[in-house]
Write a protein that holds these residues in place. Structure first.
Motif, PDB file in Angstrom:
ATOM      1  N   LEU A   1      46.616  14.314  68.111  1.00 56.20           N
ATOM      2  CA  LEU A   1      46.869  13.278  67.102  1.00 56.20           C
ATOM      3  C   LEU A   1      45.775  13.197  66.043  1.00 56.20           C
ATOM      4  O   LEU A   1      45.963  12.574  64.994  1.00 56.20           O
ATOM      5  CB  LEU A   1      47.025  11.908  67.780  1.00 56.20           C
ATOM      6  CG  LEU A   1      48.263  11.721  68.651  1.00 56.20           C
ATOM      7  CD1 LEU A   1      48.194  10.381  69.382  1.00 56.20           C
ATOM      8  CD2 LEU A   1      49.525  11.793  67.794  1.00 56.20           C
ATOM      9  N   LEU A   2      44.605  13.816  66.317  1.00 55.13           N
ATOM     10  CA  LEU A   2      43.457  13.682  65.412  1.00 55.13           C
ATOM     11  C   LEU A   2      43.769  13.935  63.931  1.00 55.13           C
ATOM     12  O   LEU A   2      43.359  13.155  63.074  1.00 55.13           O
ATOM     13  CB  LEU A   2      42.316  14.607  65.861  1.00 55.13           C
ATOM     14  CG  LEU A   2      41.311  14.012  66.850  1.00 55.13           C
ATOM     15  CD1 LEU A   2      40.296  15.074  67.257  1.00 55.13           C
ATOM     16  CD2 LEU A   2      40.613  12.811  66.240  1.00 55.13           C
ATOM     17  N   PRO A   3      44.483  15.024  63.616  1.00 54.46           N
ATOM     18  CA  PRO A   3      44.724  15.297  62.195  1.00 54.46           C
ATOM     19  C   PRO A   3      45.494  14.176  61.490  1.00 54.46           C
ATOM     20  O   PRO A   3      45.388  14.026  60.271  1.00 54.46           O
ATOM     21  CB  PRO A   3      45.542  16.593  62.215  1.00 54.46           C
ATOM     22  CG  PRO A   3      45.236  17.220  63.538  1.00 54.46           C
ATOM     23  CD  PRO A   3      45.033  16.083  64.478  1.00 54.46           C
ATOM     24  N   ALA A   4      46.249  13.394  62.275  1.00 54.22           N
ATOM     25  CA  ALA A   4      47.032  12.308  61.673  1.00 54.22           C
ATOM     26  C   ALA A   4      46.206  11.036  61.506  1.00 54.22           C
ATOM     27  O   ALA A   4      46.664  10.056  60.921  1.00 54.22           O
ATOM     28  CB  ALA A   4      48.264  12.022  62.532  1.00 54.22           C
ATOM     29  N   ALA A   5      44.971  11.040  62.027  1.00 56.31           N
ATOM     30  CA  ALA A   5      44.133   9.830  61.955  1.00 56.31           C
ATOM     31  C   ALA A   5      43.261   9.855  60.707  1.00 56.31           C
ATOM     32  O   ALA A   5      43.236  10.824  59.961  1.00 56.31           O
ATOM     33  CB  ALA A   5      43.272   9.728  63.209  1.00 56.31           C
ATOM     34  N   GLY A   6      42.536   8.766  60.485  1.00 61.84           N
ATOM     35  CA  GLY A   6      41.561   8.737  59.390  1.00 61.84           C
ATOM     36  C   GLY A   6      42.091   8.159  58.100  1.00 61.84           C
ATOM     37  O   GLY A   6      41.371   8.078  57.116  1.00 61.84           O
ATOM     38  N   HIS A   7      43.373   7.742  58.084  1.00 62.24           N
ATOM     39  CA  HIS A   7      43.941   7.295  56.812  1.00 62.24           C
ATOM     40  C   HIS A   7      43.948   5.785  56.633  1.00 62.24           C
ATOM     41  O   HIS A   7      44.332   5.289  55.583  1.00 62.24           O
ATOM     42  CB  HIS A   7      45.360   7.856  56.653  1.00 62.24           C
ATOM     43  CG  HIS A   7      45.382   9.346  56.722  1.00 62.24           C
ATOM     44  ND1 HIS A   7      44.793  10.131  55.751  1.00 62.24           N
ATOM     45  CD2 HIS A   7      45.848  10.205  57.669  1.00 62.24           C
ATOM     46  CE1 HIS A   7      44.930  11.401  56.081  1.00 62.24           C
ATOM     47  NE2 HIS A   7      45.556  11.482  57.247  1.00 62.24           N
ATOM     48  N   ALA A   8      43.550   5.041  57.665  1.00 59.91           N
ATOM     49  CA  ALA A   8      43.584   3.578  57.556  1.00 59.91           C
ATOM     50  C   ALA A   8      42.291   3.029  56.970  1.00 59.91           C
ATOM     51  O   ALA A   8      41.256   3.693  56.977  1.00 59.91           O
ATOM     52  CB  ALA A   8      43.815   2.967  58.943  1.00 59.91           C
ATOM     53  N   LEU A   9      42.374   1.821  56.451  1.00 63.12           N
ATOM     54  CA  LEU A   9      41.178   1.062  56.097  1.00 63.12           C
ATOM     55  C   LEU A   9      40.679   0.421  57.385  1.00 63.12           C
ATOM     56  O   LEU A   9      41.440  -0.254  58.083  1.00 63.12           O
ATOM     57  CB  LEU A   9      41.533  -0.007  55.055  1.00 63.12           C
ATOM     58  CG  LEU A   9      40.491  -1.096  54.793  1.00 63.12           C
ATOM     59  CD1 LEU A   9      39.162  -0.507  54.310  1.00 63.12           C
ATOM     60  CD2 LEU A   9      41.013  -2.091  53.758  1.00 63.12           C
TER      61      LEU A   9
END
Lengths: 302, 302
Positions: A14-22
Motif C-alpha cells: 500500500l506504500l505507493p498509495a500513501a503520502g497524499h493526505a494533509l
C-alpha cells in the motif's frame, strides 16, 4: 508466514498509495476542548467534500493507569459521519509501539484515500514530540480557563506548534479567551519561529458557537500550501522518514538485545556499571555491541 | 594499547573521583552576554573560595562555517584567575563527538576537584538539549535588546531553563530589561514547570554594574540545594547516565555500521528504500540489524 509478516507485506504493497493526505497533529491538555474542536472542524471539512481520518493516541495516564482521552463515544457526531473515520491507538503499548502503530494506521488511512489525517494526543510524556514527528502541521489547543488549578501547557509544546488555538472563546469565557490570545501571542513573539519564513500563528475559536472555525481551517490550509510551495513539506517528510528509519533501527536493536537472555543480562550488567560510576558509557556501549555481534571473547575490533 | 584505550583507562580510573561538582549549563544567543556574565560570576564564586571550570561547546556556525563563541580571549580576566579553568571543545567534531568530549572533560574537571563545572553553549542546532542533558541546572541568558533584527530565543530553550536571566540590566538598556523581565515572566507562567515543586525562576542582572549577580548566584545555589534535598538531583543524574549509555550504544552501532563498507552500503540502500516509499522503516531496520549481525542470507530470526 506469520501475522506480522503478512501485515507488513500488505502495508508495503500500500506504500505507493500513501503520502497524499494533509497530516495534522492536534494536541492539548485534558479539558482543552480537543474532541469538541475536532468534531466541529471535522463537520466543516467534510461538508467541503473532504474525507477525514482521526487517529487518537491515548497514552495511559501515569497516575490513574486509565485512559486519558476517554472512550470512543467522545466524538459521537463525527463517528456517524460517512466521510470521517475515528480510531484510537490501543493504549498500554510501549511508547515506541504506539508511534509505530499510529504511523502505520496513518499509511493505511492515506492508502484508503483519506484527504486529511489527524493525529490527536494529550500533552503527556513524549506523546507530543512523537506526534509532531509524524505530521505536517502541529496545532496546539489551549483553553482560556484560569485559576490556580490550571497547570498551563507543557513546556516544549510551544516549540512544536505551527498554530496555537485558544478554545472556548464564547459566553463567560470570551473575555478570558481574549486575554489568553494576547498572552500566548506575546509569549510566541519572544521565540524564534520554527521556519524563518513561517512564524507560528495564533487565533481563538469557539467550536460551540462556530466562531473562528472556518478561519482556523483557512490558516491551516494556507500553512500547508505555503509549506508545499516553499519545499518545507518535502524536506520535512524526507527528514521524518529518515528519523523514523533510524529510530526503528534503535528499537529493533533493543528488542533483539532484550530477546536474548545472555545479551539482555550483559546489557543490565553494563548499564549498572555506568550508573555506579564504574565504567564509561562509551566503553560499556562498545562491550554491549561486541556481545550483540557475538564477538565477545574474540579479539576486539579496531 | 591505542591512545583511545589509554585515555579511556585513565578516565575510568578517575570516575570514582567525579560527580561531586555542581554542574551548570549556560546558554544564550550570540550577543546575549554569556562571556561577560560568566566572567563576572566566575569572579564572584572564586572570591568565595570555590574553583570553577568553564567548558565551552562551540558549534561551528551552519552559515559561516566559522566559530560562533569566538576566540579564547573572550574571558581574559577569568582565564588568568588561578581558581578558574577555561577550555573550548574543539569545534568541527560531530554533534555526538562534541557531547562525548564535553562529558569526558566534565569528568576530568570533577576528578581534578573543581567545585563548579559550567558548560557554555550558544543556541544553535541541538547544542542546548545536549548541554541540558549533562547538567544539574540550565540557565538561559536573554539580552533585552530589541528591534526587528532580534530573532528571539530559540523555541524549546524555555522548556529547558531552570533559571532565565535577563542580562545587560543597566544604562540605556535598563528599561528594556525591566520590560523583558515582565515579558519572559509572563511567558514562563503560561507553561507547566519542569518539576512541579520547583518552578523556573527569572531575574535580571548587570554583569557590568554587578547588579543582581550575587542574587542570581544565591538562586542557583538555592535551586541546587532544593534539588539535592528533594532527591531530584540524584534521580536526574541516574537518568542522565542511563540516557548517555544508550545514546553511546546507538553511536557505537552507527560507527560500526559506517566502518564496514558492505554494511554501510546496505544501510544506504535500506534507508533509500524507506525514503522512496518502497519499504517500511520497521522492515528495513530489521534487515539492517540482521546484516549487522552477519545473519543475512541465513534463515531470518523469529
Amino acid at each position: 508466514v506469520s501475522d506480522v509478516a503478512h501485515g507488513e507485506a500488505l502495508l508495503t504493497a500500500l506504500l505507493p498509495a500513501a503520502g497524499h493526505a494533509l497530516r495534522i497533529g492536534i494536541s492539548g491538555a485534558p479539558g482543552a476542548g480537543k474532541s469538541t474542536f475536532i468534531e466541529a472542524w471535522g463537520e466543516l471539512v467534510t461538508r467541503e467534500g473532504k474525507t477525514l481520518a482521526v487517529l487518537a493516541i491515548d497514552p495511559t495516564s501515569p497516575r490513574s493507569g486509565g485512559s486519558i482521552l476517554g472512550d470512543k463515544t467522545r466524538m459521537a457526531e463525527l463517528a456517524r459521519n460517512p466521510k470521517a473515520f475515528i480510531r484510537a491507538t490501543p493504549s498500554g503499548a510501549s511508547p515506541g509501539g504506539v508511534a509505530r502503530r499510529t504511523r502505520e494506521a496513518m499509511l493505511l488511512a492515506e492508502a484508503a484515500g483519506f484527504d486529511i489525517v489527524v493525529v490527536e494526543t494529550v500533552g503527556v510524556g513524549q506523546s507530543e514530540t512523537t506526534v509532531a514527528e509524524m505530521v505536517d502541521l502541529f496545532v496546539l489547543l489551549v483553553s482560556p480557563g484560569s485559576g490556580d488549578d490550571l497547570q498551563g501547557i507543557k513546556r516544549g509544546a510551544m516549540e512544536l506548534a505551527d498554530l496555537v488555538l485558544i478554545t472556548k472563546a464564547d459566553g463567560d469565557l470570551a473575555p478570558a479567551a481574549t486575554r489568553a490570545l494576547a498572552d500566548y501571542r506575546a509569549a510566541l513573539s519572544l521565540m524564534r519561529p520554527k521556519y524563518a519564513d513561517m512564524p507560528a500563528r495564533i487565533a481563538k475559536v469557539s467550536a460551540l458557537a462556530g466562531d473562528g472555525m472556518a478561519e482556523a481551517w483557512t490558516v491551516m490550509a494556507g500553512l500547508e500550501a505555503q509549506m508545499r510551495a516553499s519545499g518545507h513539506l518535502k524536506r520535512l517528510r524526507m527528514e521524518q522518514a529518515r528519523r523514523w528509519f533510524w529510530s526503528e533501527v534503535e528499537a529493533v536493536l533493543k528488542e533483539a538485545i532484550a530477546a536474548e537472555p545472555r545479551i539482555a543480562a550483559r546489557a543490565v550488567e553494563l548499564e549498572a556499571a555506568v550508573l555506579a560510576n564504574r565504567a564509561l558509557p562509551h566503553a560499556s556501549a562498545r562491550a554491549l555491541i561486541r556481545a550483540f555481534r557475538g564477538l565477545d571473547g574474540r579479539e576486539s575490533p579496531p
